[in-house]
Write an enzyme that holds these catalytic residues in place. Sequence first.
Site, PDB file in Angstrom:
ATOM      1  CB  SER A  65      -0.936  -0.084   1.203  1.00  0.00           C
ATOM      2  OG  SER A  65      -1.845   0.964   1.212  1.00  0.00           O
ATOM      3  CG  ASP A 274      -6.259   0.470  -0.861  1.00  0.00           C
ATOM      4  OD1 ASP A 274      -5.417   1.387  -0.730  1.00  0.00           O
ATOM      5  OD2 ASP A 274      -6.270  -0.537  -0.138  1.00  0.00           O
ATOM      6  CD  GLU A 363      -9.713   3.175   7.679  1.00  0.00           C
ATOM      7  OE1 GLU A 363      -9.543   2.748   8.818  1.00  0.00           O
ATOM      8  OE2 GLU A 363      -8.964   2.897   6.730  1.00  0.00           O
ATOM      9  CB  ALA A 364      -9.822  10.660   8.411  1.00  0.00           C
ATOM     10  CG  ASN A 365      -6.924   6.167   5.759  1.00  0.00           C
ATOM     11  OD1 ASN A 365      -7.812   5.902   4.949  1.00  0.00           O
ATOM     12  ND2 ASN A 365      -6.518   5.282   6.655  1.00  0.00           N
ATOM     13  CB  THR A 492       0.156  -1.366   9.757  1.00  0.00           C
ATOM     14  OG1 THR A 492       0.323   0.007  10.117  1.00  0.00           O
ATOM     15  CG2 THR A 492      -1.260  -1.606   9.296  1.00  0.00           C
TER      16      THR A 492
HETATM   17  C1  16G Z   1      -4.400  -0.592   7.115  1.00  0.00           C
HETATM   18  C2  16G Z   1      -5.870  -0.595   6.822  1.00  0.00           C
HETATM   19  C3  16G Z   1      -6.410   0.807   6.858  1.00  0.00           C
HETATM   20  C4  16G Z   1      -6.091   1.448   8.196  1.00  0.00           C
HETATM   21  C5  16G Z   1      -4.609   1.340   8.519  1.00  0.00           C
HETATM   22  C6  16G Z   1      -4.355   1.745   9.951  1.00  0.00           C
HETATM   23  C7  16G Z   1      -7.032  -2.143   5.359  1.00  0.00           C
HETATM   24  C8  16G Z   1      -7.138  -2.695   3.981  1.00  0.00           C
HETATM   25  N1  16G Z   1      -6.125  -1.184   5.524  1.00  0.00           N
HETATM   26  O1  16G Z   1      -3.709   0.109   6.123  1.00  0.00           O
HETATM   27  O2  16G Z   1      -7.782   0.739   6.670  1.00  0.00           O
HETATM   28  O3  16G Z   1      -6.444   2.791   8.204  1.00  0.00           O
HETATM   29  O4  16G Z   1      -4.193   0.006   8.369  1.00  0.00           O
HETATM   30  O5  16G Z   1      -3.025   1.531  10.264  1.00  0.00           O
HETATM   31  O6  16G Z   1      -7.733  -2.558   6.264  1.00  0.00           O
HETATM   32  P1  16G Z   1      -2.515   1.538  11.765  1.00  0.00           P
HETATM   33  O7  16G Z   1      -3.249   0.447  12.512  1.00  0.00           O
HETATM   34  O8  16G Z   1      -1.055   1.318  11.650  1.00  0.00           O
HETATM   35  O9  16G Z   1      -2.829   2.891  12.333  1.00  0.00           O
HETATM   36 ZN    ZN Z   2      -3.565   1.174  -0.048  1.00  0.00          ZN
END
Ligand code: 16G
Ligand code: ZN
Length: 522
Positions: A65, A274, A363-365, A492
Amino acid sequence: MFTDTLSAASVRHPKPPNTTFAYGTAGFRTIGSLLDSTVFRVGVLASLRSAKVGGKTIGVMITASHNPPEDNGVKVVDPLGEMLPQQWEPYATQLANSDNLEDDVRDIVSRENIDVAQAGLVVVGMDTRETGPQLLRAAIDGIEVFGRAKSFGELTTPQLHYLVRSHNDPGFGESSEDGYNKKIVGAVEEILRLWNIQEPLEITVDAANGVGAPKLRNLSSNSIIITIVNSNTQDKSALNVECGADYVKTNQKLPSNLQPRDHQLYSSFDGDADRVVFYYADGPRFQLLDGDRIATLLASFLNKLLQQAKVEAKMGIIQTAYANGNSTRYIQETLQIPVDFTPTGVKHLHHKAQEYDIGLYFEANGHGTVLFSDDFIDSLKSAHSSLPEGKRALKTLILLTELINQTVGDSISDLFAVLLALRIQDKTCVEWGRDYTELPNKLFKVLVKDRFAFKTTDAERRLVEPAGVQAQIDALVAAYAQGRSFVRASGTENAVRVYSEAASAADCAELGARVCQLLEPY
Ligand code: 16G
Ligand code: ZN
């Protein structure tokens, strides 16, 4: 049995020493060069998943991503284009870390009562990263232990979701990239015709030097004129660097290589297309139009169409804790649409949105989409209107259910939905920016010893552990006008995130910094 094929193949994909993998919010994600064994094992799991669901087509997407170029990642897509069900995530983690793959595969097969002979097709796609092609081969190797693989090469993440769904559900569209393009361009052109709009849709898009660039180029037509900046997918070190939706949203500034004309709309995709955000320049001022704005724009547009078509629908907007407080207020008080909150991550938002006739989640992002329930689509198709205005609104609604990706957030279809909503309502980007004013907000990243010590409730808006911290946050927040702050562990990255919001930028920064200080002992 399968053990011979499995062990022969797994030797080609050794697991790196001293590394553990976890299937998180967006699948596995780490440095691409560490992922060969993991992607191979995800291939095995995807074919088991296909067997479990009676041979239906499953998807595997190789992408990281918006992450830096050296990262990569992999996730599994279920038959209707949805994320792998949460009950299966532990199996992914189990296989990725297994030291005895045959035993662990046998364990899953017996626990899920899988007939491996049922394994069918797994479709695979990747973004434009340097490690992509090698990982794609690893995925295919894993899939072929039980099932069959079909590689589509470079794709956006939402295109892969579309392909999985269309393989299982031919009514959804032709199961090819061309089918995806036709579905989108066809809907856009027909909506333009319905509204008698002669001038083409035009915009400049920052494609983050990612896969969105070539895919968007494929959609150019007489009625769609897109200029792309940051379209260099050959330079593998350029992906998401100083450009793309995440960069623009996080830094609240323009991407490189874009010289804006005042009051003109621009847009940025992320590396796998996305997420999408919009913005314009107003002299030195930069106005971001993020996921919250896309939700409000599309909801009010849909509301108007529903009124014109005289169709009733239960509509709801799903947000996360990151949604700006003033966007939530605007939706509830001005648009009079109910808002639900879920934890971060598409799987949570998507499921909540399915509870409505029209469920908008963003999502705001910038990740999000609009889901239309099957019953609601049927009711649109059987509705009649005697007035030309009503007929046109009905047809537009039906075409929007085709244009807007029903499986996952999609930069490309969201881009067109936004451009059409603005054009049809004759609304400028500046007017869009004036719908409401965002509260100043700031995001912080804090490194802690153990992020799993941070447990939340109430859609991640309140901490339950470590004990006592939430009370301290509450005390700080109370001291600021329109103050709001929350702490959550990243899904993540190995970090904790802090969000703050307040009536003034200075207060917002101070509140955020003080909440970060609270976390120092951890
Ligand atoms: C991932 C998620 C996204 C979320 C982000 C938060 C999917 C496909 N993507 O990229 O929706 O905003 O994680 O990241 O679910 P974080 O938990 O590191 O803040
Ligand atoms: Zn993405």
